[in-house]
Design an enzyme around this catalytic site. Sequence first.
Site, short mmCIF file in Angstrom:
data_model
loop_
_atom_site.label_atom_id
_atom_site.label_comp_id
_atom_site.label_asym_id
_atom_site.label_seq_id
_atom_site.Cartn_x
_atom_site.Cartn_y
_atom_site.Cartn_z
CG HIS A 27 16.29 -17.84 -27.45
ND1 HIS A 27 16.57 -16.51 -27.28
CD2 HIS A 27 17.24 -18.50 -26.74
CE1 HIS A 27 17.62 -16.36 -26.51
NE2 HIS A 27 18.05 -17.56 -26.17
CE1 TYR A 67 15.12 -10.77 -26.95
CE2 TYR A 67 13.60 -11.02 -25.12
CZ TYR A 67 14.82 -11.27 -25.70
OH TYR A 67 15.73 -12.04 -25.04
#
Length: 354
Positions: free
Chosen positions: A66, A332
């Site tokens: 992303h 993440y």
Amino acid sequence: MTSRPPPLGTAATLARFALIALPVLLLGITFAYVRGWLDPTRLTPVKIVDTLQATGGDHPGYRRNHAKGVCVTGWFESNGQLAQASKAEVFAPGRTPVVGRFALPGGNPYAPDNSVPIRSLALRFTQADGQQWRTGMNSMPVFPVGTTQAFFDSLQASRPDPATGKPNPAAQQAFFASHPETAAFLAWVKTAKPSASFATERYDGLNAFYLVAADGTRQAVRWRVVPEGVTPAPSAGEGADYLAQDIEQRLAAGPLRWTLQMTFANPGDPVDDASKAWPVDRRTLEAGTLVLDRAVAQNDGPCRDINYDPTVLPQGIEISGDPLLPARSAAYADSYLRRTGEVNSLHAAQEPRP
């Protein structure tokens, strides 16, 4: 000659040191385990993020997935309908500030907006008591796979072939053939087309979580946000960056709204597998309205330094046993450390020397 025990003061000091050292030692062992140092064959966040980087290319300072996105800000207006199901303050009647990020999947921050049909929306709700709810949602009905290993295998199958610079179709076909759970996703993607606006999309959380009431009652849910009263966009956008331009223009004309919906699982519904959809007749409640009123470029916006870890939750929301959730959290974190370190190194290199 027998040794004497240490003086009382020394013994107390050693005990205190042990109490401090043991947690640190355990933390070190845990860190080494997560990084894969104790078992090089184990699938680790580092391996996942390395593969994401190999697929998306080398783009220092950007997210490994992303990577292309735009910051948005606004608030969530709860209608109180979930206050009995969850003790989280965000569901009590009232307003909670939100910092979000629209994005495309993939690690290339310069990818054209029509390169993929999926759009993503990440949100951070910050309650008045300081607790946060972070969530990442996507404009697709199911996740392709249900396990971390299968997700890693899909990344491996999508890595560019050095000879062509593109994924090897044979490797991708072999992956899908060996993972029948991808059938629901493939059925969707066959008809999915890149939309011309972030504003027109419905975004699904895909993973299941538990709402926890004040009396301890736990109920499995999945959530989504559904757009309200949005003017349809043209069938196709123009240029490589039309999505950011469109959302900025829309927000300049006024706030955009989505309804936050919570769907409750029935007994027997899969709560640990994001590749399996729940039947459409499951009970759904409208929790309130997400309102976004401002867009800011991601390089300078408030979402830049937020790690949208889906396991950051307030009291009243808990993770399910879905294995993708802790895997996403760890990956993440690794991606966050890499990109922030790169940004800091770049800033240090640009500072004038005395």
